[in-house]
Scaffold this motif. Structure first.
Motif, PDB file in Angstrom:
ATOM      1  N   HIS A 157       0.832  -1.204   0.000  1.00 27.92           N
ATOM      2  CA  HIS A 157       0.000   0.000   0.000  1.00 27.92           C
ATOM      3  C   HIS A 157       0.868   1.256   0.000  1.00 27.92           C
ATOM      4  O   HIS A 157       1.895   1.323   0.662  1.00 27.92           O
ATOM      5  CB  HIS A 157      -0.963   0.003   1.187  1.00 27.92           C
ATOM      6  N   THR A 158       0.442   2.225  -0.794  1.00 30.05           N
ATOM      7  CA  THR A 158       1.099   3.520  -0.868  1.00 30.05           C
ATOM      8  C   THR A 158       0.053   4.595  -0.577  1.00 30.05           C
ATOM      9  O   THR A 158      -1.109   4.296  -0.316  1.00 30.05           O
ATOM     10  CB  THR A 158       1.707   3.762  -2.269  1.00 30.05           C
ATOM     11  N   ALA A 159       0.463   5.845  -0.658  1.00 31.46           N
ATOM     12  CA  ALA A 159      -0.475   6.947  -0.419  1.00 31.46           C
ATOM     13  C   ALA A 159      -1.513   7.057  -1.534  1.00 31.46           C
ATOM     14  O   ALA A 159      -2.554   7.686  -1.360  1.00 31.46           O
ATOM     15  CB  ALA A 159       0.284   8.264  -0.289  1.00 31.46           C
ATOM     16  N   HIS A 160      -1.231   6.432  -2.699  1.00 31.20           N
ATOM     17  CA  HIS A 160      -2.098   6.584  -3.858  1.00 31.20           C
ATOM     18  C   HIS A 160      -2.840   5.311  -4.261  1.00 31.20           C
ATOM     19  O   HIS A 160      -3.890   5.383  -4.895  1.00 31.20           O
ATOM     20  CB  HIS A 160      -1.288   7.066  -5.070  1.00 31.20           C
ATOM     21  N   GLU A 161      -2.275   4.148  -3.927  1.00 26.76           N
ATOM     22  CA  GLU A 161      -2.884   2.908  -4.410  1.00 26.76           C
ATOM     23  C   GLU A 161      -2.492   1.711  -3.554  1.00 26.76           C
ATOM     24  O   GLU A 161      -1.584   1.786  -2.717  1.00 26.76           O
ATOM     25  CB  GLU A 161      -2.466   2.647  -5.862  1.00 26.76           C
ATOM     26  N   VAL A 162      -3.202   0.616  -3.784  1.00 22.15           N
ATOM     27  CA  VAL A 162      -2.920  -0.651  -3.117  1.00 22.15           C
ATOM     28  C   VAL A 162      -2.766  -1.716  -4.188  1.00 22.15           C
ATOM     29  O   VAL A 162      -3.535  -1.758  -5.157  1.00 22.15           O
ATOM     30  CB  VAL A 162      -4.071  -1.057  -2.169  1.00 22.15           C
ATOM     31  N   LEU A 163      -1.763  -2.549  -4.006  1.00 24.13           N
ATOM     32  CA  LEU A 163      -1.503  -3.650  -4.926  1.00 24.13           C
ATOM     33  C   LEU A 163      -1.725  -4.954  -4.182  1.00 24.13           C
ATOM     34  O   LEU A 163      -1.169  -5.158  -3.093  1.00 24.13           O
ATOM     35  CB  LEU A 163      -0.055  -3.567  -5.415  1.00 24.13           C
ATOM     36  N   GLY A 164      -2.565  -5.826  -4.721  1.00 23.09           N
ATOM     37  CA  GLY A 164      -2.779  -7.142  -4.128  1.00 23.09           C
ATOM     38  C   GLY A 164      -2.258  -8.210  -5.067  1.00 23.09           C
ATOM     39  O   GLY A 164      -2.561  -8.179  -6.267  1.00 23.09           O
ATOM     40  N   ILE A 165      -1.455  -9.153  -4.555  1.00 23.09           N
ATOM     41  CA  ILE A 165      -0.844 -10.177  -5.398  1.00 23.09           C
ATOM     42  C   ILE A 165      -0.983 -11.543  -4.751  1.00 23.09           C
ATOM     43  O   ILE A 165      -0.682 -11.713  -3.569  1.00 23.09           O
ATOM     44  CB  ILE A 165       0.671  -9.921  -5.627  1.00 23.09           C
ATOM     45  N   TYR A 177      -6.557  10.277  -2.167  1.00 23.11           N
ATOM     46  CA  TYR A 177      -5.283  10.854  -1.723  1.00 23.11           C
ATOM     47  C   TYR A 177      -5.525  12.195  -1.046  1.00 23.11           C
ATOM     48  O   TYR A 177      -6.247  13.048  -1.562  1.00 23.11           O
ATOM     49  CB  TYR A 177      -4.342  11.043  -2.914  1.00 23.11           C
ATOM     50  N   THR A 178      -4.935  12.358   0.119  1.00 23.25           N
ATOM     51  CA  THR A 178      -5.006  13.632   0.846  1.00 23.25           C
ATOM     52  C   THR A 178      -3.616  14.242   0.905  1.00 23.25           C
ATOM     53  O   THR A 178      -2.711  13.652   1.493  1.00 23.25           O
ATOM     54  CB  THR A 178      -5.537  13.411   2.281  1.00 23.25           C
ATOM     55  N   GLU A 179      -3.443  15.379   0.291  1.00 27.90           N
ATOM     56  CA  GLU A 179      -2.114  15.995   0.210  1.00 27.90           C
ATOM     57  C   GLU A 179      -1.592  16.421   1.577  1.00 27.90           C
ATOM     58  O   GLU A 179      -0.402  16.282   1.878  1.00 27.90           O
ATOM     59  CB  GLU A 179      -2.155  17.201  -0.737  1.00 27.90           C
ATOM     60  N   LYS A 180      -2.472  16.924   2.441  1.00 25.49           N
ATOM     61  CA  LYS A 180      -2.055  17.363   3.767  1.00 25.49           C
ATOM     62  C   LYS A 180      -2.919  16.685   4.840  1.00 25.49           C
ATOM     63  O   LYS A 180      -3.842  17.287   5.395  1.00 25.49           O
ATOM     64  CB  LYS A 180      -2.166  18.891   3.881  1.00 25.49           C
ATOM     65  N   PRO A 181      -2.613  15.418   5.124  1.00 27.78           N
ATOM     66  CA  PRO A 181      -3.413  14.713   6.130  1.00 27.78           C
ATOM     67  C   PRO A 181      -3.208  15.313   7.518  1.00 27.78           C
ATOM     68  O   PRO A 181      -2.155  15.866   7.825  1.00 27.78           O
ATOM     69  CB  PRO A 181      -2.879  13.279   6.067  1.00 27.78           C
ATOM     70  N   PHE A 182      -4.220  15.184   8.352  1.00 23.04           N
ATOM     71  CA  PHE A 182      -4.129  15.705   9.720  1.00 23.04           C
ATOM     72  C   PHE A 182      -3.074  14.939  10.501  1.00 23.04           C
ATOM     73  O   PHE A 182      -2.324  15.506  11.296  1.00 23.04           O
ATOM     74  CB  PHE A 182      -5.491  15.582  10.407  1.00 23.04           C
ATOM     75  N   ARG A 183      -2.992  13.618  10.285  1.00 26.45           N
ATOM     76  CA  ARG A 183      -2.010  12.793  10.996  1.00 26.45           C
ATOM     77  C   ARG A 183      -1.611  11.617  10.118  1.00 26.45           C
ATOM     78  O   ARG A 183      -2.455  10.988   9.500  1.00 26.45           O
ATOM     79  CB  ARG A 183      -2.618  12.276  12.306  1.00 26.45           C
ATOM     80  N   LEU A 184      -0.302  11.329  10.068  1.00 30.14           N
ATOM     81  CA  LEU A 184       0.200  10.194   9.300  1.00 30.14           C
ATOM     82  C   LEU A 184       0.440   8.965  10.178  1.00 30.14           C
ATOM     83  O   LEU A 184       0.265   7.829   9.738  1.00 30.14           O
ATOM     84  CB  LEU A 184       1.517  10.564   8.611  1.00 30.14           C
ATOM     85  N   THR A 185       0.848   9.193  11.417  1.00 28.45           N
ATOM     86  CA  THR A 185       1.173   8.083  12.309  1.00 28.45           C
ATOM     87  C   THR A 185      -0.041   7.182  12.504  1.00 28.45           C
ATOM     88  O   THR A 185      -1.120   7.648  12.844  1.00 28.45           O
ATOM     89  CB  THR A 185       1.653   8.611  13.676  1.00 28.45           C
ATOM     90  N   GLY A 186       0.139   5.905  12.259  1.00 29.36           N
ATOM     91  CA  GLY A 186      -0.953   4.950  12.402  1.00 29.36           C
ATOM     92  C   GLY A 186      -1.759   4.727  11.134  1.00 29.36           C
ATOM     93  O   GLY A 186      -2.698   3.926  11.125  1.00 29.36           O
ATOM     94  N   ALA A 187      -1.387   5.401  10.032  1.00 34.29           N
ATOM     95  CA  ALA A 187      -2.146   5.246   8.787  1.00 34.29           C
ATOM     96  C   ALA A 187      -2.101   3.801   8.292  1.00 34.29           C
ATOM     97  O   ALA A 187      -3.108   3.246   7.846  1.00 34.29           O
ATOM     98  CB  ALA A 187      -1.606   6.189   7.716  1.00 34.29           C
ATOM     99  N   GLY A 188      -0.936   3.179   8.379  1.00 39.97           N
ATOM    100  CA  GLY A 188      -0.809   1.784   7.961  1.00 39.97           C
ATOM    101  C   GLY A 188      -1.645   0.859   8.825  1.00 39.97           C
ATOM    102  O   GLY A 188      -2.237  -0.115   8.333  1.00 39.97           O
ATOM    103  N   ASP A 189      -1.731   1.159  10.121  1.00 48.95           N
ATOM    104  CA  ASP A 189      -2.546   0.351  11.027  1.00 48.95           C
ATOM    105  C   ASP A 189      -4.022   0.469  10.668  1.00 48.95           C
ATOM    106  O   ASP A 189      -4.772  -0.514  10.715  1.00 48.95           O
ATOM    107  CB  ASP A 189      -2.335   0.789  12.477  1.00 48.95           C
ATOM    108  N   MET A 190      -4.447   1.668  10.316  1.00 44.58           N
ATOM    109  CA  MET A 190      -5.845   1.865   9.921  1.00 44.58           C
ATOM    110  C   MET A 190      -6.140   1.129   8.612  1.00 44.58           C
ATOM    111  O   MET A 190      -7.214   0.547   8.440  1.00 44.58           O
ATOM    112  CB  MET A 190      -6.153   3.359   9.767  1.00 44.58           C
ATOM    113  N   PHE A 191      -5.173   1.156   7.693  1.00 46.30           N
ATOM    114  CA  PHE A 191      -5.338   0.397   6.449  1.00 46.30           C
ATOM    115  C   PHE A 191      -5.503  -1.086   6.754  1.00 46.30           C
ATOM    116  O   PHE A 191      -6.386  -1.762   6.225  1.00 46.30           O
ATOM    117  CB  PHE A 191      -4.137   0.615   5.521  1.00 46.30           C
TER     118      PHE A 191
END
Length: 202
Positions: A157-165, A177-191
């Motif tokens: 997963h990236t800020a723009h897309e997700v690849l499943g293989i 895509y959000t250019e200026k997110p309020f918070r980045l920490t934990g974004a991967g956990d939320m994904f």
């Protein structure tokens, strides 16, 4: 129930990156054997569960101990289970640790469904563990990792897309895509939380 005190992280975020200061003493010292001694009911919970989720392999030695526990059990015990894995920046551990961890996952994938969620830096760390050269193409990263781990489902997963293989089949999904997110920490956990919810619903 909790099996110990949580780790804590103080996060400083900037426009060009972030600085994470972790206090992980209790997490680093906790073993799977100790977990079982504190909560013997864990084994019954595991057997009844659909998904087994291991996160933060990097900072939690207990994760690999848990994988070893699964490998010691009869194959049929967890054959209907799925295992979800998030390494959480494996660059913080020696490469030989990662190589050993990957070998365990490959063995686990012979007896249960295994899913690995990776951001770009984590995908690059796995490629390096397989002695692959740096690759810029997201699709090529995915295909090469899938060749090394053919029975594991991979998500990058990236800020723009997700690849499943999985087994050479690939699907790409564009994400908002959000250019200026309020918070980045934990974004991967939320994904990962959203992905797990979808997997549990098939």
């Amino acid at each position: 129930n909790s099996i110990g005190e949580p780790g804590t992280t103080l996060a400083y975020e900037f426009n060009d990156g972030k600085l994470l200061l972790g206090t992980m003493n209790d997490v680093l010292s906790l073993s799977f054997e100790e977990c079982l001694s504190r909560h013997p009911s864990v084994l019954k919970i595991l057997e009844k569960s659909t998904f087994l989720v291991t996160v933060n392999w990097t900072m939690s030695p207990m994760v690999q101990e848990f994988w070893f526990y699964l490998l010691k059990q009869p194959k049929e015990m967890f054959s209907e289970h799925s295992l979800f894995i998030d390494f959480a920046d494996p660059r913080k551990r020696p490469t030989e640790d990662l190589v050993h961890g990957i070998a365990m996952i490959q063995e686990l994938s012979e007896r249960m469904n295994c899913y690995i969620s990776l951001n770009l830096s984590e995908a690059d760390a796995l490629l390096s563990a397989f002695n692959e050269k740096p690759i810029s193409s997201l699709e090529e990263k995915g295909f090469i990792l899938s060749e090394h781990m053919p029975k594991t489902t991979l998500y990058i997963h990236t800020a723009h897309e997700v690849l499943g293989i999985k087994t050479g089949a690939m699907e790409r999904l564009q994400v908002p895509y959000t250019e200026k997110p309020f918070r980045l920490t934990g974004a991967g956990d939320m994904f990962n939380a959203g992905l797990l919810a979808a997997l549990c619903e098939n």
